[in-house]
Motif scaffolding. Sequence first.
Motif, PDB file in Angstrom:
ATOM      1  N   ALA A 295       1.147  -1.636   0.239  1.00 57.00           N
ATOM      2  CA  ALA A 295       0.220  -0.014   0.396  1.00 57.00           C
ATOM      3  C   ALA A 295       0.745   0.998  -0.080  1.00 57.00           C
ATOM      4  N   GLY A 296       1.353   1.590  -1.683  1.00 57.60           N
ATOM      5  CA  GLY A 296       2.420   2.668  -1.544  1.00 57.60           C
ATOM      6  C   GLY A 296       3.558   2.419  -1.074  1.00 57.60           C
ATOM      7  N   ALA A 297       4.447   3.394  -0.825  1.00 56.24           N
ATOM      8  CA  ALA A 297       6.066   3.054  -0.879  1.00 56.24           C
ATOM      9  C   ALA A 297       6.042   2.982   0.979  1.00 56.24           C
TER      10      ALA A 297
ATOM     11  N   THR B 273      16.174   0.442   0.063  1.00 60.59           N
ATOM     12  CA  THR B 273      16.725   1.565  -0.667  1.00 60.59           C
ATOM     13  C   THR B 273      14.884   2.302  -1.406  1.00 60.59           C
ATOM     14  N   ASP B 274      14.688   3.928  -0.624  1.00 55.09           N
ATOM     15  CA  ASP B 274      13.825   4.704  -1.069  1.00 55.09           C
ATOM     16  C   ASP B 274      13.804   5.015  -2.686  1.00 55.09           C
ATOM     17  N   GLU B 275      12.779   4.524  -3.584  1.00 53.84           N
ATOM     18  CA  GLU B 275      13.436   5.570  -5.142  1.00 53.84           C
ATOM     19  C   GLU B 275      12.570   5.609  -5.608  1.00 53.84           C
ATOM     20  N   VAL B 276      11.271   5.917  -4.762  1.00 56.74           N
ATOM     21  CA  VAL B 276      10.340   6.336  -5.189  1.00 56.74           C
ATOM     22  C   VAL B 276      10.137   6.997  -6.709  1.00 56.74           C
ATOM     23  N   TYR B 277      11.978   8.558  -6.389  1.00 56.10           N
ATOM     24  CA  TYR B 277      11.688   9.402  -7.401  1.00 56.10           C
ATOM     25  C   TYR B 277      12.288   8.388  -9.100  1.00 56.10           C
ATOM     26  N   GLU B 278      12.256   7.799  -8.854  1.00 54.41           N
ATOM     27  CA  GLU B 278      13.599   7.033  -9.843  1.00 54.41           C
ATOM     28  C   GLU B 278      13.534   7.670 -11.043  1.00 54.41           C
TER      29      GLU B 278
ATOM     30  N   SER C 224       8.393   9.820   7.154  1.00 56.15           N
ATOM     31  CA  SER C 224       7.941   8.472   7.896  1.00 56.15           C
ATOM     32  C   SER C 224       9.021   6.838   8.344  1.00 56.15           C
ATOM     33  N   TYR C 225      10.266   7.618   8.211  1.00 62.11           N
ATOM     34  CA  TYR C 225      11.053   7.043   7.927  1.00 62.11           C
ATOM     35  C   TYR C 225      11.523   6.752   9.934  1.00 62.11           C
ATOM     36  N   ALA C 226      11.542   7.825  10.435  1.00 63.73           N
ATOM     37  CA  ALA C 226      11.806   8.246  11.487  1.00 63.73           C
ATOM     38  C   ALA C 226      10.235   7.239  12.725  1.00 63.73           C
TER      39      ALA C 226
ATOM     40  N   GLY D  74       2.824   5.945  -6.997  1.00 60.28           N
ATOM     41  CA  GLY D  74       2.456   7.415  -6.485  1.00 60.28           C
ATOM     42  C   GLY D  74       2.950   8.544  -7.413  1.00 60.28           C
ATOM     43  N   LYS D  75       4.006   9.057  -7.374  1.00 59.15           N
ATOM     44  CA  LYS D  75       5.629   9.735  -8.526  1.00 59.15           C
ATOM     45  C   LYS D  75       5.187   9.971  -9.527  1.00 59.15           C
ATOM     46  N   THR D  76       5.388   8.495 -10.085  1.00 62.44           N
ATOM     47  CA  THR D  76       5.905   8.969 -11.779  1.00 62.44           C
ATOM     48  C   THR D  76       4.628   8.739 -12.319  1.00 62.44           C
TER      49      THR D  76
HETATM   50  N1  PMP Z   1       9.706   8.160   0.694  1.00 64.35           N
HETATM   51  C1  PMP Z   1       9.927   9.533   0.021  1.00 64.35           C
HETATM   52  C2  PMP Z   1      10.558   9.985  -0.087  1.00 64.35           C
HETATM   53  C3  PMP Z   1       8.479  10.101  -0.224  1.00 64.35           C
HETATM   54  O1  PMP Z   1       8.229  11.504  -0.571  1.00 64.35           O
HETATM   55  C4  PMP Z   1       7.528   9.556   0.070  1.00 64.35           C
HETATM   56  C5  PMP Z   1       5.766  10.999  -0.494  1.00 64.35           C
HETATM   57  N2  PMP Z   1       5.068  10.014  -1.222  1.00 64.35           N
HETATM   58  C6  PMP Z   1       7.254   8.586   0.188  1.00 64.35           C
HETATM   59  C7  PMP Z   1       7.915   7.617  -0.108  1.00 64.35           C
HETATM   60  C8  PMP Z   1       5.679   7.631  -0.172  1.00 64.35           C
HETATM   61  O2  PMP Z   1       5.469   6.739  -1.442  1.00 64.35           O
HETATM   62  P1  PMP Z   1       3.532   6.331  -1.454  1.00 64.35           P
HETATM   63  O3  PMP Z   1       3.045   7.636  -1.101  1.00 64.35           O
HETATM   64  O4  PMP Z   1       3.195   5.630  -2.274  1.00 64.35           O
HETATM   65  O5  PMP Z   1       3.710   5.587   0.332  1.00 64.35           O
END
Ligand code: PMP
Length: 393
Positions: free
Chosen positions: A99-101, A206-211, A128-130, A239-241
């Motif tokens: 459900a999303g990154a 590795t969080d690559e949502v902006y790949e 969300s990392y913290a 979401g981003k792509t």
């Molecule tokens: N990681 C980073 C770096 C983000 O900027 C975001 C914001 N969308 C997310 C994860 C969360 O992605 P998603 O909306 O797919 O949950």
Amino acid sequence: MTQGRPLLNRRLAGFGTTIFAEMSALAVRTGSLNLGQGFPDTDGPDEIREAAVRALRDGRGNQYPPGPGVPELRTAIADHQLRRYGLTHDPDTEVLVTAGATEAIAAAMLALLEPGDEVIALEPYYDSYAACIAMAGGTRVPVTLRPDRDTGTFRLDLGELRAAVTPRTRLILLNTPHNPTGTVLTREELAAVATLACERDLLVVTDEVYEHLVFEGEHIPLASFPGMRERTVSISSAGKTFSFTGWKVGWVTASGPLVSAVRTAKQYLTYVSAGPFQYAIAEALRLPDSYFDSFRADLRRKRDLLGDGLRAAGFEVYRPRGTYFITTDITPFGEKDAYAFCRALPERCGVVAIPNSVFYDDPDAGRSQVRFTFCKKDDVLREAVDRLRGLAS
Ligand code: PMP
Ligand code: GLN
């Protein structure tokens, strides 16, 4: 309080409302232009939206889809990784839809950490990392990306990264392209991270949502470096792509044992992710290169439009090489406190932005940094810049 103790458990104490929710609510309340939370004001491709409608109408995904994700999407993700990066993944055992990154990050932390494990994260870090490290009982160890005024970008100090590793380090949580600084780690930097991970036997998430949002340089998945295939959990999201942030379709690619670990946590978080959207994103991942090229070109133009405007309005501007965010510094206005600045900005000129200071453990490092997003219509960006010009007077 009940039984003499706070309702919120101690791991989450201190995590109030996210800055994105807070600032978006402020934008709505004040009728301001929202250059804060990163969501586009234009939806993604019509044909992908229609694919979701078709799936809904045809009854595909209206009941619980398979836990790991529908096969069509898992195959499309595996094909995408192969076509773009030469990475091979078995869609059945090495791909997991989430459900999303956001859920992928949470599941990875819950799956891979023991209480007391240290997690190295690049600071400023995505909020969300913290929270996820804390929920898993881990300890966050920030390594600060430092602004380099000569190049106008942020840099990772590899010596600092190396020095942050201790015998308790379990994993490095990497984000490239990086939110909020727009840093895109170079091949040399990634190679150094890979060497360190192998030497010290660390996992890397590795969080690559902006790949697909890289304007200069290239996105190189860490998993493609020697020795990293077996120790990297790669996370991305539609979401981003594809500009459908509300659909919340994300995914993990990794070795079978790592995917299996993350899946174990994921199945008790959401069990499965929304069905019909998965079919639509399977089609989106197969869009021709021209879609990705023109999306990127459009955003590059918007980056320059907003960046030039912010500079003209008096901000110090760091030039993002990726993502759809620009980090600025408000020191030229004689201001030092990004949070106070952002809270007052709607009143002063009808614009909302995000204070990067909340993404730092080191209170001094990001105190005067403010982030603006440029994933908005050109006339919204122009109007925002016009309004911000008034700040200097
Ligand atoms: N990681 C980073 C770096 C983000 O900027 C975001 C914001 N969308 C997310 C994860 C969360 O992605 P998603 O909306 O797919 O949950
Ligand atoms: N990733 C988005 C941003 O950085 C926000 C998503 C969220 O609100 N959690 O603006």
